[in-house]
Design a protein around this motif. Structure first.
Motif, PDB file in Angstrom:
ATOM      1  N   VAL A 134       0.803  -1.223   0.000  1.00 24.87           N
ATOM      2  CA  VAL A 134       0.000   0.000   0.000  1.00 24.87           C
ATOM      3  C   VAL A 134       0.832   1.268   0.000  1.00 24.87           C
ATOM      4  CG1 VAL A 134      -1.732   1.319   1.279  1.00 24.87           C
ATOM      5  CG2 VAL A 134      -1.951  -1.159   1.074  1.00 24.87           C
ATOM      6  N   ILE A 135       1.917   1.312   0.757  1.00 24.98           N
ATOM      7  CA  ILE A 135       2.708   2.542   0.821  1.00 24.98           C
ATOM      8  C   ILE A 135       3.470   2.680  -0.498  1.00 24.98           C
ATOM      9  CG2 ILE A 135       4.509   3.799   2.034  1.00 24.98           C
ATOM     10  CD1 ILE A 135       3.738   2.284   4.549  1.00 24.98           C
ATOM     11  N   SER A 136       2.971   3.548  -1.340  1.00 24.19           N
ATOM     12  CA  SER A 136       3.494   3.682  -2.698  1.00 24.19           C
ATOM     13  C   SER A 136       4.643   4.675  -2.712  1.00 24.19           C
ATOM     14  CB  SER A 136       2.374   4.124  -3.647  1.00 24.19           C
ATOM     15  OG  SER A 136       1.324   3.183  -3.659  1.00 24.19           O
ATOM     16  N   ILE A 137       5.833   4.188  -2.457  1.00 27.27           N
ATOM     17  CA  ILE A 137       7.004   5.056  -2.426  1.00 27.27           C
ATOM     18  C   ILE A 137       7.254   5.697  -3.784  1.00 27.27           C
ATOM     19  CG2 ILE A 137       8.681   3.261  -3.013  1.00 27.27           C
ATOM     20  CD1 ILE A 137      10.532   4.484  -0.866  1.00 27.27           C
ATOM     21  N   ASP A 138       6.716   5.097  -4.841  1.00 27.21           N
ATOM     22  CA  ASP A 138       6.907   5.627  -6.187  1.00 27.21           C
ATOM     23  C   ASP A 138       6.106   6.892  -6.444  1.00 27.21           C
ATOM     24  OD1 ASP A 138       4.725   3.714  -5.950  1.00 27.21           O
ATOM     25  OD2 ASP A 138       4.351   4.118  -8.073  1.00 27.21           O
TER      26      ASP A 138
END
Length: 499
Positions: free
Chosen positions: A27-31
């Motif tokens: 879930v944590i979309s670093i992109d």
């Protein structure tokens, strides 16, 4: 209403920690942190607003449903129980294909950009560039193919790499600000605007959805009815912090107007790591490697869950052939669907590299919008399905309840659905709402391509996927009528309660 039959060859592998780690990895979309930060100071304002008005109700309704209906396939099973196989098949198609598109057309590009700029030169469109992106795509697919008992540790490592990179960067930005002053924050405009709102809504919703993803492996969890609500709550709190703090850090350090979606995070790291003096280069290289590992495992985490979801759609008669829905007897993974995802991701990677004359940043923005659009369209069926199950199946044991019962569940559902509907429209037809509020919108300047090129790639992709989804469903129906005339579209043996 019937419920899905158990899937053979599955082994319980996911405990509470594993579910949380899988959620964080996916879930944590670093992109998209750079893409969010490119909205300026108001990005922080809108993150805070949406954390309360979208993420909180979203987490509540999915926590209750995920604990009450812990079936393999997760959202596919919920939509089929609520609205039938055709709607479920189309929903699953959009939910699933988002991730090969995202993996091959977005994550691979950001990973290649970070590797080229901070680890080892690759060039653009070179043989090395192609090799890196192919290795990136198929590395993620391989992680999804191996057994979940082993694969979960790869995604857990990726989640740790992601949190470490974000924490290290945020701490360094604070040190940089103490030394040089927080000039970026002083110049940032935190006041919300209509233009900023419409630009940020799709990407913020995309960044905040997906906490239900581990439920696609519902029958591989040890105790989903107890663990899912807690895992979603913890993952939601971590996600909010992991968007707010790094975005603030980027804004505090990077000069206004120089933040891009594809390079925002690593470019800002290159600036603030000046505080380390001679160690700047090695630390940037190490952070670049962590960043690429986080991206790779982010893609593999989604492949693990969405391939299970689409395999269930195929196994239940909603996607071309039940052959695609088979789970490997030893590995317990949908290997055939994994390979299909890899081929799809590779096709989108090649398409994105030849999208047009725009630079890498423009390509990234357009392909990311395709992924956002397909994912949000799937929630147009998933979200109301949760409310339908809440109303139609009151007898199902619910270890967790949304506050205020069905009324509270309905209010939360309406809030989430309104956000998803708005995000879907803005992603698919950008620039159409701005004139209603007197906002100037220069499409070519913002996207780097013409509206015609944009809509051919985005709307054309949606229409193609819709056609493929319908064709897959009809192909299965014709096959079933010829060979299994007694199959009328139910999901299996009726059971009174979840496993």
């Amino acid at each position: 209403m019937s419920v899905p039959a158990p899937v053979p060859h599955l082994k319980r592998s996911l405990r509470r920690f594993d579910i949380m780690a899988l959620g964080v990895a996916a879930v944590i979309s670093i992109d998209v942190i750079g893409q969010i930060a490119s909205g300026g100071g108001q990005s922080v304002t809108w993150i805070a607003v949406m954390a309360v008005s979208f993420l909180l109700p979203y987490a509540l309704i999915f926590a209750e449903t995920g604990a009450a209906f812990p079936y393999e396939g997760g959202p596919y099973a919920w939509v089929e129980l609520a609205f039938g196989r055709l709607v479920a098949a189309l929903t699953s198609m959009f939910y699933w294909v988002t991730n090969p598109v995202w993996l091959g057309g977005s994550l691979a590009f950001i990973g290649a950009g970070a590797w080229d700029g901070f680890v080892s030169p690759l060039g653009s469109g070179t043989a090395a560039d192609y090799v890196f992106k192919l290795a990136f795509v198929w590395g993620a697919i391989l992680t999804a193919i191996i057994s979940l008992r082993r694969g979960k540790w790869i995604t857990t490592t990726g989640a740790a790499a992601k949190l470490l990179a974000l924490a290290f960067f945020t701490g360094t930005a604070v040190a940089y600000g103490i030394r040089h002053g927080f000039q970026g924050l002083q110049n940032a405009a935190f006041s919300p605007t209509g233009a900023g709102f419409l630009a940020l809504v799709p990407v913020l919703i995309f960044a905040m959805v997906g906490f239900e993803a581990p439920n696609a492996a519902g029958e591989e969890m040890y105790d989903p009815q107890r663990d899912v609500p807690i895992a979603i709550g913890v993952s939601g709190a971590i996600a909010t912090s992991c968007y707010l703090l790094p975005v603030l850090a980027i804004l505090s350090a990077a000069p206004a107007g120089q933040i891009t979606g594809i390079g925002g995070f690593m470019d800002a790291a290159g600036l603030v790591f000046e505080v380390y003096g001679d160690w700047r280069g090695p630390l940037l290289t190490g952070t670049g490697v962590l960043f690429v590992v986080a991206l790779l495992t982010q893609g593999s985490a989604w492949m693990i869950v969405v391939d299970r979801m689409q395999a269930m759609a195929a196994a239940e008669g909603g996607f071309f052939s039940r052959w695609l829905g088979a789970f490997h007897a030893r590995l317990g993974t949908p290997v055939r669907m994994n390979v299909l995802s890899g081929l799809t991701a590779t096709a989108f990677m090649v398409a994105a590299m030849n999208l047009g004359s725009g630079d890498a940043s423009d390509t990234f923005a357009v392909v990311l919008t395709v992924a956002i659009t397909t994912l949000l369209l799937s929630y147009l069926a998933i979200v109301p399905a949760l409310l339908a199950l809440r109303v139609r199946r009151p007898e199902i044991h619910r270890p967790y309840h949304v506050p205020f019962g069905t009324r509270g569940f309905a209010v939360a559902t309406v809030l989430v659905y309104a956000w998803v509907l708005l995000g879907s429209w803005v992603a698919l037809f950008p620039g159409t709402l701005e004139p209603l509020f007197g906002i100037t919108y220069d499409f070519r300047e913002i996207w780097g391509v013409s509206r015609m090129s944009f809509e051919v790639f985005t709307l054309g992709t949606v229409l193609l996927l819709l056609a493929v989804g319908v064709a897959g469903y009809l192909a299965q129906r014709m096959h079933l009528r010829r060979h299994h005339p007694d199959d009328h579209g139910c999901m299996g043996d009726d059971r009174s309660s979840p496993p």
